[in-house]
Design a protein around this motif. Structure first.
Motif, PDB file in Angstrom:
ATOM      1  N   LYS A  98      33.083  18.031 -11.850  1.00 13.90           N
ATOM      2  CA  LYS A  98      32.109  17.727 -12.896  1.00 13.90           C
ATOM      3  C   LYS A  98      31.827  18.999 -13.680  1.00 13.90           C
ATOM      4  N   VAL A  99      31.386  18.809 -14.921  1.00 13.41           N
ATOM      5  CA  VAL A  99      31.040  19.946 -15.748  1.00 13.41           C
ATOM      6  C   VAL A  99      29.631  19.763 -16.304  1.00 13.41           C
ATOM      7  N   LYS A 100      28.835  20.849 -16.202  1.00 10.02           N
ATOM      8  CA  LYS A 100      27.518  20.894 -16.819  1.00 10.02           C
ATOM      9  C   LYS A 100      27.519  22.037 -17.817  1.00 10.02           C
ATOM     10  N   SER A 101      27.008  21.771 -19.012  1.00  7.09           N
ATOM     11  CA  SER A 101      27.048  22.820 -20.022  1.00  7.09           C
ATOM     12  C   SER A 101      25.934  22.620 -21.032  1.00  7.09           C
ATOM     13  N   GLN A 102      25.459  23.754 -21.557  1.00  6.24           N
ATOM     14  CA  GLN A 102      24.454  23.740 -22.611  1.00  6.24           C
ATOM     15  C   GLN A 102      24.818  24.835 -23.604  1.00  6.24           C
ATOM     16  N   VAL A 103      24.891  24.470 -24.872  1.00 12.95           N
ATOM     17  CA  VAL A 103      25.307  25.425 -25.892  1.00 12.95           C
ATOM     18  C   VAL A 103      24.364  26.626 -25.885  1.00 12.95           C
ATOM     19  N   GLY A 104      24.961  27.833 -25.820  1.00 15.74           N
ATOM     20  CA  GLY A 104      24.185  29.064 -25.810  1.00 15.74           C
ATOM     21  C   GLY A 104      23.736  29.489 -24.429  1.00 15.74           C
ATOM     22  N   LYS A 105      23.883  28.641 -23.421  1.00 16.07           N
ATOM     23  CA  LYS A 105      23.419  28.941 -22.066  1.00 16.07           C
ATOM     24  C   LYS A 105      24.559  29.140 -21.063  1.00 16.07           C
ATOM     25  N   GLY A 106      25.711  28.582 -21.354  1.00 18.44           N
ATOM     26  CA  GLY A 106      26.835  28.720 -20.435  1.00 18.44           C
ATOM     27  C   GLY A 106      27.287  27.379 -19.885  1.00 18.44           C
ATOM     28  N   SER A 107      28.264  27.438 -18.986  1.00 25.61           N
ATOM     29  CA  SER A 107      28.869  26.224 -18.417  1.00 25.61           C
ATOM     30  C   SER A 107      28.975  26.375 -16.904  1.00 25.61           C
ATOM     31  N   GLU A 108      29.005  25.217 -16.230  1.00 25.70           N
ATOM     32  CA  GLU A 108      29.153  25.200 -14.775  1.00 25.70           C
ATOM     33  C   GLU A 108      30.109  24.086 -14.379  1.00 25.70           C
ATOM     34  N   PHE A 109      31.151  24.454 -13.602  1.00 27.78           N
ATOM     35  CA  PHE A 109      32.097  23.492 -13.057  1.00 27.78           C
ATOM     36  C   PHE A 109      31.782  23.328 -11.575  1.00 27.78           C
ATOM     37  N   ILE A 110      31.587  22.065 -11.167  1.00 27.55           N
ATOM     38  CA  ILE A 110      31.242  21.769  -9.775  1.00 27.55           C
ATOM     39  C   ILE A 110      32.386  20.955  -9.170  1.00 27.55           C
ATOM     40  N   ILE A 111      32.983  21.504  -8.128  1.00 21.60           N
ATOM     41  CA  ILE A 111      34.133  20.866  -7.467  1.00 21.60           C
ATOM     42  C   ILE A 111      33.694  20.406  -6.087  1.00 21.60           C
ATOM     43  N   THR A 112      33.971  19.147  -5.793  1.00 20.21           N
ATOM     44  CA  THR A 112      33.688  18.589  -4.469  1.00 20.21           C
ATOM     45  C   THR A 112      35.015  18.216  -3.802  1.00 20.21           C
ATOM     46  N   LEU A 113      35.233  18.701  -2.564  1.00 22.42           N
ATOM     47  CA  LEU A 113      36.500  18.463  -1.858  1.00 22.42           C
ATOM     48  C   LEU A 113      36.226  17.999  -0.436  1.00 22.42           C
ATOM     49  N   PRO A 114      37.067  17.094   0.064  1.00 25.09           N
ATOM     50  CA  PRO A 114      36.949  16.717   1.476  1.00 25.09           C
ATOM     51  C   PRO A 114      37.501  17.824   2.370  1.00 25.09           C
ATOM     52  N   ILE A 115      36.969  17.937   3.568  1.00 25.54           N
ATOM     53  CA  ILE A 115      37.440  18.966   4.496  1.00 25.54           C
ATOM     54  C   ILE A 115      38.793  18.598   5.087  1.00 25.54           C
ATOM     55  N   PHE A 116      39.057  17.296   5.232  1.00 31.70           N
ATOM     56  CA  PHE A 116      40.304  16.846   5.861  1.00 31.70           C
ATOM     57  C   PHE A 116      41.124  16.046   4.861  1.00 31.70           C
ATOM     58  N   GLN A 117      42.455  16.224   4.922  1.00 31.03           N
ATOM     59  CA  GLN A 117      43.406  15.483   4.096  1.00 31.03           C
ATOM     60  C   GLN A 117      44.423  14.812   5.019  1.00 31.03           C
TER      61      GLN A 117
END
Length: 709
Positions: free
Chosen positions: A683-702
């Protein structure tokens, strides 16, 4: 001070503080080889002896022994001196010392003696003298040698020769260091690129090192001291092998077999001539072997120069680089040969010119080989561009076909429209898969290259790192010895000598030298440690070619990515890491490294592109463990942010906000596919002039599987 008598033939020792070359009063007898020393001293000087006219006598190549005589008169307040013959490649030599025609002492060094049997531990020849003040010593030397022989005699104190030889050893150490560095550099390139030309070149460099070790006397002194037989033949062995390896390298580098076959056959003839010189040396026909080697070195060098000029005029790009390197080397050979044949004076410059020329040639030829790599790289890039154009043409054809198909489908039934939609979806999936496949292949190649570079650099840098401490210890020992000498100066040296030592110490600024040595050693240690850190990062990042699910530490992947991006963030961006306690994650480690690289490099570029920035850039990385066997990775920056209308398109293939030529628009779409293949979410969270944040969620087991794309 010089005595007023202008016709004195003795070598006068004016001072105990400097060595004196024996450049006058030297007589040579080539016709008394069968006579004993007591018969030789009775020979009339005006009938049987020939006075040397050169400052450094040259007795050429002789089958029979040659006698040399001169007188030394001591006018100093010292009486302990050494006679030096600074020409290490002599088979047999015997020194005789007389005073008032009365035998005093002798010293013999033969081709059958090991190096450790010598009276002095040095590759030059030394003979002790002890004339009292005003006393004249008569010196006779009997020399037998199969090759060209020069006689650079000098008289001086042990201190004189230690200082002179230390300077020479440092120069030779630098020279051998340069050649060795070029050897390992091209050896690394050979194992990386697998080009045959590098194999010829590293053999040429190896033989060059052996040749110089032999000519300078270091080989017999340090490498084969107990093999006098090999020491005798090594001059001819390395001389002939040097000619063979250089000709083989020239044939491969200039491609003479393909471009000018007739000239290539002549080059093969030169190889056969050098091989015959080696055979003659094995049969103890040293004079014939020496003349063949000399002829091939002289005539062959000019012939190769002519070949290079001819190919350069024909427009062969590599021949121009070779011509420059070979011209410098040829000039050094000419000066060295002219010195051997007495056409130029014997001096420190004419004696080291071959080493300087060969070092420059080696460096320039390495540049030429690097240029060859660039040409191959350009050809590869052109082929890739042609392939890309072909793919674009296929895409245009498919697009036109789809448009035509769509126009026809609209005229038919709803079922046909549905079939057309299915076909469009299949084409889109095919394009996505094709893009992913191309990217996967590129990253796999990048990983293999990166892993290879890390592996090849790791060994020499470990060698450097492990040798810094012994080097520091050895230098400390030498400084301790120097301090001991200084502390004992009042015991072993008179006031004049102590004053001169004090003056020399002030001129040298020994305290500054000690500080500088410490700074240099510390810099070497820091540089080696930094290189080890970068190599570690390369090894971790190079997991892109791993095709199986593995348990890895996610933090190691993030850290390796930050190491590789360190140069682009330097003095501009701070990185803050809040790592949680994460378990080992089952994943494709190389693919996740690619995710981190794309996201963090996008953040770096976004921060760097903000004009008139007042605050420092910041990238904040946070990792946490979530419930139900999941982890979360947050990568947040204080860049310009992403507008709302753009945020929903960033994961689409070929979508980019960068200028034309600066981005493909595939980076984040690949990131999305990789996370999706790991059964994760981004997912991506962003606000103009404030920056951006990428949030990655992963399972521990595959599930245990291989990469599907």
């Amino acid at each position: 001070m010089i005595l007023s008598a202008q016709d004195v033939e003795d070598v006068l020792i004016m001072s105990s503080d400097e060595s004196v070359p024996i450049d006058k009063g030297v007589y040579i007898n080539k016709s008394a080889s069968d006579l004993s020393i007591f018969e030789v001293i009775k020979l009339p000087i005006d009938q049987n002896w020939e006075r040397a006219t050169n400052k450094v006598p040259n007795i050429g190549v002789n089958k029979t022994p040659v006698w040399v005589k001169f007188d030394i008169k001591n006018l100093s307040d010292k009486n302990e001196f050494l006679l030096e013959l600074a020409y290490p490649n002599i088979d047999n030599i015997t020194f005789y010392k007389f005073k008032d025609n009365q035998f005093v002492d002798s010293l013999q060094i033969t081709e059958f003696q090991g190096f450790k049997q010598r009276y002095f531990d040095h590759h030059n020849f030394y003979f002790p003298l002890s004339p009292k003040y005003g006393e004249t010593v008569n010196v006779f030397v009997k020399i037998s040698n199969g090759g060209q022989t020069l006689l650079p005699f000098e008289v001086g104190s042990l201190k004189n020769f230690v200082q002179k030889n230390t300077t020479k050893d440092i120069f030779n150490g630098v020279y051998f260091g340069i050649i060795a560095a070029m050897f390992f550099y091209n050896l690394f390139l050979f194992f990386t690129i697998k080009e045959k030309i590098y194999l010829y070149y590293i053999f040429y460099l190896l033989i060059m090192i052996g040749t110089q070790l032999t000519l300078q006397g270091y080989g017999f002194r340090f490498i084969w001291p107990e093999s006098p037989g090999f020491a005798k033949i090594s001059v001819y062995l390395f001389g002939s092998l040097s000619g063979i390896t250089v000709v083989m390298f020239v044939r491969e580098f200039l491609q003479t077999k393909a471009i000018i076959p007739f000239i290539d056959k002549i080059l093969i003839g030169l190889v056969l001539l050098d091989s015959s010189a080696l055979v003659f040396a094995m049969l103890s026909q040293y004079e014939i072997s020496y003349k063949i080697i000399d002829f091939v070195a002289g005539a062959g060098s000019f012939f190769v120069l002519g070949v290079a000029i001819y190919l350069a005029k024909k427009g062969v790009h590599s021949a121009k680089f070779f011509l420059l390197a070979w011209s410098i080397f040829l000039v050094s050979i000419l000066i060295y040969v002219m010195k051997n044949y007495d056409l130029l004076p014997f001096s420190i410059h004419s004696n080291i010119v071959l080493q300087v020329g060969s070092a420059l040639e080696v460096i320039l030829l390495s540049f030429a080989l690097a240029d060859k790599i660039n040409i191959l790289k350009q050809e590869k890039e052109r082929s890739q561009i042609e392939m890309l154009e072909a793919l674009k043409e296929n895409e245009r054809i498919i697009k036109r076909q789809n448009e035509l198909l769509e126009s026809k489908v609209k005229e038919r039934t709803v079922d046909l429209e549905k079939a057309n939609d299915d076909l469009s979806t299949a084409i889109k999936d095919l394009k996505d898969a094709q893009t992913q496949l191309v990217d996967a292949e590129k990253m796999a190649s990048l990983g293999q290259l990166t892993a290879g570079i890390a592996h090849e650099i790791n060994n020499p840098i470990n060698f450097v790192s492990s040798n810094v401490s012994p080097l520091r210890r050895d230098i400390d020992d030498l400084l301790s010895l120097l301090n001991l000498y200084e502390s004992k100066a009042g015991v072993f040296f008179d006031n004049a000598a102590q004053e001169e030592i004090k003056k020399a110490r002030q001129e040298m600024d020994i305290d500054y030298v000690k500080e500088e040595i410490e700074l240099l050693l510390r810099g070497m240690q820091d540089g080696a440690s930094r290189t080890v850190e970068i190599v570690k990062g390369l090894k971790l990042f190079s997991r892109v070619d791993e095709q199986d699910v593995k348990k890895v530490d996610i933090h190691e992947g993030i850290d390796s990515t930050l190491i590789l991006l360190n140069s682009s963030m330097k003095d501009m961006i701070d990185v803050q890491k809040d790592y949680g306690s994460l378990p080992l994650i089952e994943c494709f480690p190389g693919k996740l490294n690619q995710v981190f690289m794309n996201i963090i490099s996008n953040s770096v570029q976004a921060i760097a592109n903000v004009p008139d920035r007042t605050e420092r850039g910041l990238i904040h990385i946070t990792t946490t463990t979530l419930a139900e066997n999941y982890i979360s990775i947050s990568i947040k920056d204080n860049g310009p942010g992403i507008p709302e209308e753009v945020k929903y398109k960033i994961f689409e293939p070929f979508f980019t906000t960068k200028a034309v030529g600066e981005g493909t628009g595939l980076g984040l779409s690949i990131v999305y596919k990789i996370i999706e293949s790991h059964k994760g979410e981004i997912k991506v969270k962003s606000q103009v002039g404030k920056g951006s944040e990428f949030i990655i969620t992963l399972p521990i087991f595959q599930e245990q599987r291989k990469v599907a794309y």
